[in-house]
Design a protein around this motif. Structure first.
Motif, short mmCIF file in Angstrom:
data_model
loop_
_atom_site.label_atom_id
_atom_site.label_comp_id
_atom_site.label_asym_id
_atom_site.label_seq_id
_atom_site.Cartn_x
_atom_site.Cartn_y
_atom_site.Cartn_z
N ALA A 1 0.86 -1.19 -0.03
CA ALA A 1 -0.02 -0.01 0.00
C ALA A 1 0.91 1.21 0.08
N PHE A 2 1.92 1.28 0.77
CA PHE A 2 2.83 2.28 0.90
C PHE A 2 3.69 2.70 -0.48
N VAL A 3 3.77 1.47 -0.87
CA VAL A 3 4.93 1.71 -2.45
C VAL A 3 3.86 2.31 -3.52
N TYR A 4 2.51 1.63 -3.44
CA TYR A 4 1.59 2.11 -4.61
C TYR A 4 1.36 3.53 -4.36
N ASP A 5 0.99 3.82 -3.15
CA ASP A 5 0.99 5.19 -2.66
C ASP A 5 1.69 6.13 -3.20
N THR A 6 3.14 5.96 -2.86
CA THR A 6 4.21 6.70 -3.08
C THR A 6 4.55 6.82 -4.67
N LEU A 7 4.26 5.82 -5.59
CA LEU A 7 4.58 5.67 -6.84
C LEU A 7 3.52 6.71 -7.47
N PHE A 8 2.23 6.48 -7.13
CA PHE A 8 1.34 7.28 -7.53
C PHE A 8 1.62 8.79 -7.49
N ILE A 9 1.89 9.27 -6.29
CA ILE A 9 2.15 10.77 -5.75
C ILE A 9 3.36 11.14 -6.58
N SER A 10 4.46 10.08 -6.69
CA SER A 10 5.70 10.57 -7.29
C SER A 10 5.27 11.09 -8.90
N VAL A 11 4.50 10.13 -9.48
CA VAL A 11 4.50 10.06 -10.85
C VAL A 11 3.30 11.31 -11.40
N PHE A 12 2.24 11.12 -10.49
CA PHE A 12 1.14 12.00 -11.04
C PHE A 12 0.70 13.28 -10.43
N VAL A 13 1.39 13.35 -9.05
CA VAL A 13 1.15 14.46 -8.24
C VAL A 13 2.43 15.50 -8.44
N ILE A 14 3.73 14.57 -8.13
CA ILE A 14 4.89 15.46 -8.24
C ILE A 14 5.26 15.65 -9.86
N ALA A 15 5.57 14.67 -10.38
CA ALA A 15 6.20 14.68 -11.76
C ALA A 15 5.09 15.58 -13.00
N LEU A 16 4.17 15.07 -12.98
CA LEU A 16 3.08 15.45 -13.94
C LEU A 16 2.30 16.81 -13.58
N GLY A 17 1.98 16.74 -12.14
CA GLY A 17 1.42 17.66 -11.51
C GLY A 17 2.22 19.08 -11.67
N TRP A 18 3.38 19.22 -11.23
CA TRP A 18 4.32 20.32 -11.27
C TRP A 18 4.52 20.68 -12.62
N LEU A 19 4.74 19.81 -13.78
CA LEU A 19 4.83 20.06 -15.07
C LEU A 19 3.66 20.63 -15.56
N VAL A 20 2.49 20.19 -15.27
CA VAL A 20 1.37 21.11 -15.78
C VAL A 20 0.96 22.29 -15.05
N TYR A 21 1.48 22.44 -13.68
CA TYR A 21 1.47 23.59 -13.08
C TYR A 21 2.21 24.81 -13.69
N PHE A 22 3.37 24.45 -14.00
CA PHE A 22 4.25 25.57 -14.15
C PHE A 22 3.97 25.75 -15.94
N LYS A 23 3.19 24.99 -16.85
CA LYS A 23 2.86 25.13 -18.02
C LYS A 23 1.77 26.00 -17.92
N LEU A 24 0.86 26.03 -17.03
CA LEU A 24 -0.23 26.77 -16.74
C LEU A 24 0.29 28.31 -16.45
N ILE A 25 0.99 28.22 -15.52
CA ILE A 25 1.47 29.51 -15.18
C ILE A 25 2.32 30.31 -16.17
N GLY A 26 3.15 29.52 -16.88
CA GLY A 26 3.94 30.02 -18.15
C GLY A 26 3.15 30.58 -19.21
N SER A 27 1.84 30.25 -19.33
CA SER A 27 1.08 30.56 -20.40
C SER A 27 -0.14 31.68 -19.88
N GLY A 28 -0.11 31.90 -18.69
CA GLY A 28 -1.37 32.78 -18.51
C GLY A 28 -0.96 33.58 -17.21
#
Length: 294
Positions: A214-241
């Protein structure tokens, strides 16, 4: 290299993705802390997310220009990653997640002010009222957290988390023309992950981490979708508006967090939650609907 403007459909898609992922993050992170010390967890999830982004950025390695841009990466790493996640993860130990998130989401209000001061974005009464209304909505939803007790340390850590997030966002927006946006996101996260993992290893023990599935899956989900993709999307939005307008939508993140808690953690829908959601919708409308007077 700054981001090109996004279409309305792209902006909507990115906003929905970001709000869902960062909303889910709060209950997932609170759950993960049952298995791990806080700083090691903050370091581990950002280290994995950063490594993923580095792999994505490698085909553009010529745009890294490390000798010229390393200071931008380091400063943004400490503001947006080390301080933000460090204060947040430790602070969740001292206060109920709802109340803590309410204080952290003072960030869009601070971001609106800083974007006005340092980015030259327009500020007018309706916009400021909207930002404050959104913070009030988050506070209304989280008022039940007061029953769990107020920690001065927790409040200070939440304020520090909000301040570092707002300053980091403005800093990156200001430097957007000097660095490649993908490398900026990847480098700040990997640097932040290295710093927090190293510090966590010195003050906490890896033997305290329980490596359950449960901890491993939780951490991997956060790492991929919240951290990596989330920040990428956040700064793309900030950079475009406008940073303050993107920031106003982040008020919806605690709404998702609370809905997830109701669905999966058996928490109850209250009048405070309904009132808070109404205030947040009003906030986003006030900040984002164009005015003929401005």
């Amino acid at each position: 290299m700054s981001d090109a403007s996004l279409s309305r459909k792209q902006t909507l898609f990115y906003l929905v993705f970001l709000i869902l992922m960062w909303g889910i993050n709060w209950p997932l992170s609170k759950y993960a802390l049952e298995f791990t010390p806080p700083i090691l967890f903050a370091g581990l999830r950002t280290l994995i997310g950063g490594a993923l982004l580095i792999m994505i950025a490698l085909p553009r390695w010529r745009q890294l220009r490390l000798r010229e841009t390393w200071l931008y990466y380091v400063l943004s790493a400490f503001l947006s990653i080390v301080f933000y996640y460090g204060f947040q993860t430790v602070g969740l130990q001292y206060m109920p997640a709802g109340l803590f998130s309410a204080i952290v989401f003072l960030q869009p209000v601070l971001l609106g002010l800083f974007a006005w001061i340092w980015l030259g974005e327009r500020m007018y009464p309706r916009k400021m009222v909207g930002l404050l209304l959104g913070f009030g909505g988050v506070a209304a939803m989280s008022i039940g957290g007061l029953e769990g007790g107020i920690s001065v340390i927790g409040i200070l850590l939440a304020l520090a988390s909000a301040l570092s997030w707002a300053l980091g966002t403005v800093y990156i927006k200001r430097q957007a023309a000097k660095v490649d946006s993908l490398w900026m996101t990847a480098m700040q996260i990997i640097i932040g992950g290295i710093v927090m993992t190293a510090y966590g290893s010195s003050v906490e023990s890896w033997s305290e981490v329980r490596w359950t599935s449960a901890f491993v899956y939780d951490t991997l989900f956060i790492s991929v979708f919240v951290i990596a993709l989330g920040w990428l999307v956040y700064f793309k939005l900030i950079g475009s508006g406008e940073a303050s307008k993107v920031g106003s939508f982040t008020f919806l993140i605690p709404v998702v967090s609370i809905i997830c808690s109701i669905l999966f953690l058996n928490e109850h829908l209250t009048i405070n939650l309904v009132a808070g959601m109404i205030l947040i919708v009003g906030s986003i409308l006030l900040v984002n609907v164009r005015s003929r007077q401005v």
